[in-house]
Design an enzyme around this catalytic site. Sequence first.
Site, PDB file in Angstrom:
ATOM      1  N   PHE A 154       0.899  -1.167   0.021  1.00 57.30           N
ATOM      2  CA  PHE A 154      -0.210  -0.123  -0.018  1.00 57.30           C
ATOM      3  C   PHE A 154       0.713   1.080  -0.022  1.00 57.30           C
ATOM      4  O   PHE A 154       1.728   1.266   0.830  1.00 57.30           O
ATOM      5  CB  PHE A 154      -0.794  -0.162   1.260  1.00 57.30           C
ATOM      6  CG  PHE A 154      -1.841   1.290   1.271  1.00 57.30           C
ATOM      7  CD1 PHE A 154      -2.887   1.143   0.600  1.00 57.30           C
ATOM      8  CD2 PHE A 154      -1.547   2.415   2.186  1.00 57.30           C
ATOM      9  CE1 PHE A 154      -3.697   2.215   0.395  1.00 57.30           C
ATOM     10  CE2 PHE A 154      -2.413   3.191   2.168  1.00 57.30           C
ATOM     11  CZ  PHE A 154      -3.464   3.218   1.403  1.00 57.30           C
ATOM     12  N   GLY A 155       0.695   2.255  -0.902  1.00 58.82           N
ATOM     13  CA  GLY A 155       1.431   3.264  -1.004  1.00 58.82           C
ATOM     14  C   GLY A 155       0.460   4.483  -0.757  1.00 58.82           C
ATOM     15  O   GLY A 155      -0.598   4.626  -1.326  1.00 58.82           O
ATOM     16  N   TYR A 156       0.897   5.371  -0.008  1.00 53.59           N
ATOM     17  CA  TYR A 156      -0.021   6.748   0.464  1.00 53.59           C
ATOM     18  C   TYR A 156       0.908   8.091   0.164  1.00 53.59           C
ATOM     19  O   TYR A 156       0.222   9.013   0.390  1.00 53.59           O
ATOM     20  CB  TYR A 156      -0.535   6.482   1.968  1.00 53.59           C
ATOM     21  CG  TYR A 156       0.821   6.468   2.722  1.00 53.59           C
ATOM     22  CD1 TYR A 156       1.464   5.250   3.150  1.00 53.59           C
ATOM     23  CD2 TYR A 156       1.283   7.652   3.177  1.00 53.59           C
ATOM     24  CE1 TYR A 156       2.625   5.332   3.875  1.00 53.59           C
ATOM     25  CE2 TYR A 156       2.517   7.564   4.125  1.00 53.59           C
ATOM     26  CZ  TYR A 156       2.986   6.316   4.484  1.00 53.59           C
ATOM     27  OH  TYR A 156       4.010   6.270   5.210  1.00 53.59           O
ATOM     28  N   GLY A 157       2.100   7.728  -0.250  1.00 56.94           N
ATOM     29  CA  GLY A 157       2.691   9.300  -0.478  1.00 56.94           C
ATOM     30  C   GLY A 157       3.403   9.161  -1.860  1.00 56.94           C
ATOM     31  O   GLY A 157       2.955   8.715  -2.979  1.00 56.94           O
ATOM     32  N   SER A 158       4.929   9.250  -2.111  1.00 56.69           N
ATOM     33  CA  SER A 158       5.332   9.011  -3.170  1.00 56.69           C
ATOM     34  C   SER A 158       5.379   7.821  -3.957  1.00 56.69           C
ATOM     35  O   SER A 158       5.274   7.883  -5.223  1.00 56.69           O
ATOM     36  CB  SER A 158       7.191   9.552  -3.038  1.00 56.69           C
ATOM     37  OG  SER A 158       7.848   8.366  -2.476  1.00 56.69           O
TER      38      SER A 158
ATOM     39  N   GLU B 274      13.295   3.727   0.873  1.00 55.81           N
ATOM     40  CA  GLU B 274      12.538   4.071   1.831  1.00 55.81           C
ATOM     41  C   GLU B 274      13.323   4.189   3.364  1.00 55.81           C
ATOM     42  O   GLU B 274      12.878   3.972   4.186  1.00 55.81           O
ATOM     43  CB  GLU B 274      11.107   3.299   2.136  1.00 55.81           C
ATOM     44  CG  GLU B 274      10.181   3.291   1.049  1.00 55.81           C
ATOM     45  CD  GLU B 274       9.551   4.919   0.789  1.00 55.81           C
ATOM     46  OE1 GLU B 274       9.225   5.241   1.826  1.00 55.81           O
ATOM     47  OE2 GLU B 274       9.480   4.941  -0.582  1.00 55.81           O
TER      48      GLU B 274
HETATM   49  C1  SIN Z   1       4.565   5.686   0.685  1.00 56.42           C
HETATM   50  O1  SIN Z   1       4.493   6.531  -0.360  1.00 56.42           O
HETATM   51  O2  SIN Z   1       3.812   4.871   0.739  1.00 56.42           O
HETATM   52  C2  SIN Z   1       5.485   5.890   1.678  1.00 56.42           C
HETATM   53  C3  SIN Z   1       6.014   7.210   1.916  1.00 56.42           C
HETATM   54  C4  SIN Z   1       6.915   7.968   0.725  1.00 56.42           C
HETATM   55  O3  SIN Z   1       7.590   7.366   0.310  1.00 56.42           O
HETATM   56  O4  SIN Z   1       6.697   9.123   0.494  1.00 56.42           O
END
Ligand code: SIN
Length: 187
Positions: free
Chosen positions: A24-28, A99
Amino acid sequence: MSTNTIEHNRRRQDFSGVESIWLFGYGSLIYKVDFPFLEKHPASINGWARRFWQGSHDHRGTPDAPGRVVTLIEQPGAICKGMAFRVSPNVFEHLDVREKNGYLRFSTTLTFESGNHAEGLVYIATEDNEAFLGHAPDADIARQIAQAVGPSGPNSEYLFRLAESLRTLGDECTHTFAIEAALKKNG
Ligand code: SIN
Protein backbone atom coordinates in the site's frame (compact mmCIF):
# COMPACT_ATOMS: atom_id res chain seq x y z
CA MET A 1 16.20 3.48 16.29
CA SER A 2 18.80 4.50 13.73
CA THR A 3 17.58 6.40 10.69
CA ASN A 4 18.76 3.80 8.18
CA THR A 5 16.15 1.04 8.25
CA ILE A 6 17.48 -1.24 5.47
CA GLU A 7 18.75 -3.97 7.80
CA HIS A 8 15.72 -3.69 10.12
CA ASN A 9 13.37 -4.24 7.18
CA ARG A 10 15.32 -7.20 5.78
CA ARG A 11 14.72 -9.02 9.07
CA ARG A 12 11.05 -8.09 9.44
CA GLN A 13 9.09 -10.42 7.16
CA ASP A 14 9.83 -13.88 5.86
CA PHE A 15 9.09 -13.98 2.13
CA SER A 16 10.18 -17.58 1.57
CA GLY A 17 7.65 -19.38 -0.61
CA VAL A 18 5.73 -16.13 -1.22
CA GLU A 19 5.06 -15.30 -4.88
CA SER A 20 3.49 -11.87 -4.53
CA ILE A 21 2.52 -9.37 -1.84
CA TRP A 22 0.27 -6.34 -1.77
CA LEU A 23 2.03 -3.06 -1.04
CA PHE A 24 0.00 0.00 0.00
CA GLY A 25 1.43 3.37 -1.08
CA TYR A 26 0.09 6.62 0.39
CA GLY A 27 2.88 9.11 -0.44
CA SER A 28 5.44 9.18 -3.22
CA LEU A 29 4.78 5.48 -3.86
CA ILE A 30 1.47 6.54 -5.44
CA TYR A 31 3.01 8.71 -8.16
CA LYS A 32 6.68 7.69 -8.44
CA VAL A 33 6.39 4.06 -9.48
CA ASP A 34 10.02 3.13 -10.14
CA PHE A 35 9.45 -0.59 -9.47
CA PRO A 36 7.78 -3.42 -11.38
CA PHE A 37 4.31 -4.52 -10.30
CA LEU A 38 1.87 -7.24 -11.31
CA GLU A 39 -1.30 -5.17 -10.86
CA LYS A 40 -2.39 -1.97 -9.15
CA HIS A 41 -5.70 -0.70 -7.79
CA PRO A 42 -6.86 2.23 -5.66
CA ALA A 43 -7.31 1.10 -2.07
CA SER A 44 -7.55 2.44 1.47
CA ILE A 45 -6.50 1.53 4.99
CA ASN A 46 -8.48 2.28 8.13
CA GLY A 47 -7.31 3.95 11.33
CA TRP A 48 -4.38 5.84 9.84
CA ALA A 49 -3.96 9.51 8.87
CA ARG A 50 -1.34 10.90 6.47
CA ARG A 51 0.93 13.58 7.98
CA PHE A 52 3.96 15.56 6.76
CA TRP A 53 5.75 14.69 9.99
CA GLN A 54 8.76 12.77 8.69
CA GLY A 55 12.06 14.48 7.90
CA SER A 56 13.73 13.75 4.57
CA HIS A 57 17.52 13.97 4.54
CA ASP A 58 18.10 11.78 1.52
CA HIS A 59 15.39 12.52 -1.08
CA ARG A 60 13.71 15.90 -0.60
CA GLY A 61 16.21 17.61 1.66
CA THR A 62 19.70 17.26 3.11
CA PRO A 63 21.01 16.43 6.60
CA ASP A 64 21.57 20.15 7.22
CA ALA A 65 18.23 21.25 5.76
CA PRO A 66 15.78 18.31 5.85
CA GLY A 67 12.57 18.39 3.91
CA ARG A 68 9.24 17.01 5.10
CA VAL A 69 7.55 13.93 3.67
CA VAL A 70 4.53 11.92 4.75
CA THR A 71 4.14 9.15 7.26
CA LEU A 72 1.05 7.61 8.87
CA ILE A 73 -0.21 8.38 12.36
CA GLU A 74 -2.72 6.15 14.14
CA GLN A 75 -6.11 7.83 14.31
CA PRO A 76 -9.26 5.83 15.08
CA GLY A 77 -11.90 6.34 12.39
CA ALA A 78 -9.51 7.84 9.83
CA ILE A 79 -9.39 6.45 6.30
CA CYS A 80 -6.25 6.89 4.18
CA LYS A 81 -6.68 6.38 0.45
CA GLY A 82 -3.76 5.35 -1.71
CA MET A 83 -2.65 2.84 -4.32
CA ALA A 84 -2.19 -0.89 -3.83
CA PHE A 85 0.44 -2.65 -5.92
CA ARG A 86 0.83 -6.41 -6.14
CA VAL A 87 4.57 -6.99 -6.28
CA SER A 88 7.00 -9.86 -6.15
CA PRO A 89 9.04 -9.99 -2.91
CA ASN A 90 12.33 -9.03 -4.61
CA VAL A 91 10.89 -5.54 -5.22
CA PHE A 92 11.47 -4.83 -1.53
CA GLU A 93 15.24 -4.95 -2.08
CA HIS A 94 14.84 -1.72 -4.06
CA LEU A 95 12.05 -0.23 -1.96
CA ASP A 96 13.89 -0.78 1.34
CA VAL A 97 16.73 1.37 -0.01
CA ARG A 98 14.33 4.02 -1.31
CA GLU A 99 12.42 4.14 2.01
CA LYS A 100 15.50 3.74 4.23
CA ASN A 101 15.22 7.09 6.00
CA GLY A 102 13.18 5.86 8.96
CA TYR A 103 10.44 3.75 7.35
CA LEU A 104 9.63 0.21 8.52
CA ARG A 105 7.36 -2.27 6.78
CA PHE A 106 4.16 -3.05 8.70
CA SER A 107 1.36 -5.50 7.91
CA THR A 108 -2.01 -3.92 7.26
CA THR A 109 -5.45 -4.72 5.86
CA LEU A 110 -6.21 -3.07 2.53
CA THR A 111 -9.74 -2.35 1.35
CA PHE A 112 -10.27 -2.12 -2.40
CA GLU A 113 -12.96 0.01 -4.03
CA SER A 114 -14.97 -3.18 -4.61
CA GLY A 115 -15.13 -3.66 -0.83
CA ASN A 116 -12.82 -6.68 -0.96
CA HIS A 117 -9.97 -6.90 1.54
CA ALA A 118 -6.40 -8.19 1.36
CA GLU A 119 -3.43 -8.28 3.70
CA GLY A 120 -0.47 -6.21 2.62
CA LEU A 121 2.54 -4.19 3.68
CA VAL A 122 2.92 -0.46 4.19
CA TYR A 123 6.00 1.66 4.98
CA ILE A 124 5.51 3.76 8.10
CA ALA A 125 8.02 6.05 9.82
CA THR A 126 7.16 5.81 13.50
CA GLU A 127 7.90 8.58 15.97
CA ASP A 128 10.86 6.76 17.51
CA ASN A 129 12.96 7.13 14.34
CA GLU A 130 15.65 9.81 14.37
CA ALA A 131 14.29 11.65 11.34
CA PHE A 132 10.79 12.06 12.80
CA LEU A 133 9.85 15.74 13.08
CA GLY A 134 6.25 15.59 14.28
CA HIS A 135 3.53 18.20 14.33
CA ALA A 136 4.06 21.83 13.33
CA PRO A 137 1.64 24.53 12.15
CA ASP A 138 0.66 24.19 8.47
CA ALA A 139 2.39 27.48 7.58
CA ASP A 140 5.67 26.32 9.16
CA ILE A 141 5.53 22.97 7.35
CA ALA A 142 4.80 24.80 4.07
CA ARG A 143 7.77 27.14 4.62
CA GLN A 144 10.12 24.23 5.32
CA ILE A 145 8.88 22.42 2.20
CA ALA A 146 9.26 25.57 0.08
CA GLN A 147 12.94 25.83 1.04
CA ALA A 148 14.03 22.17 0.95
CA VAL A 149 15.70 20.49 -2.02
CA GLY A 150 17.36 17.07 -2.12
CA PRO A 151 18.77 14.50 -4.55
CA SER A 152 15.23 13.57 -5.71
CA GLY A 153 14.32 17.21 -6.37
CA PRO A 154 12.45 20.05 -4.67
CA ASN A 155 10.34 19.14 -1.66
CA SER A 156 7.54 21.29 -3.15
CA GLU A 157 7.35 18.92 -6.13
CA TYR A 158 6.73 16.00 -3.70
CA LEU A 159 3.86 17.97 -2.13
CA PHE A 160 2.30 19.12 -5.41
CA ARG A 161 2.48 15.71 -7.07
CA LEU A 162 1.02 14.02 -4.00
CA ALA A 163 -1.83 16.56 -3.77
CA GLU A 164 -2.62 16.03 -7.46
CA SER A 165 -2.61 12.23 -6.99
CA LEU A 166 -4.91 12.49 -3.96
CA ARG A 167 -7.41 14.57 -5.96
CA THR A 168 -7.39 11.89 -8.65
CA LEU A 169 -7.97 9.20 -5.99
CA GLY A 170 -10.71 11.25 -4.32
CA ASP A 171 -8.93 11.44 -0.96
CA GLU A 172 -10.11 14.48 1.00
CA CYS A 173 -6.76 14.84 2.76
CA THR A 174 -7.35 18.22 4.43
CA HIS A 175 -3.84 18.13 5.96
CA THR A 176 -2.08 17.82 2.57
CA PHE A 177 -4.39 20.35 0.90
CA ALA A 178 -3.93 22.91 3.72
CA ILE A 179 -0.14 22.74 3.40
CA GLU A 180 -0.38 22.99 -0.38
CA ALA A 181 -2.60 26.09 -0.04
CA ALA A 182 -0.20 27.67 2.49
CA LEU A 183 2.76 27.06 0.21
CA LYS A 184 0.98 28.52 -2.83
CA LYS A 185 -0.05 31.58 -0.80
CA ASN A 186 3.31 32.42 0.76
CA GLY A 187 5.76 30.75 -1.60
C1 SIN B 1 4.57 5.78 0.68
O1 SIN B 1 4.52 6.50 -0.32
O2 SIN B 1 3.76 4.85 0.82
C2 SIN B 1 5.62 5.97 1.73
C3 SIN B 1 6.10 7.36 1.91
C4 SIN B 1 6.80 7.96 0.73
O3 SIN B 1 7.69 7.29 0.14
O4 SIN B 1 6.51 9.09 0.36
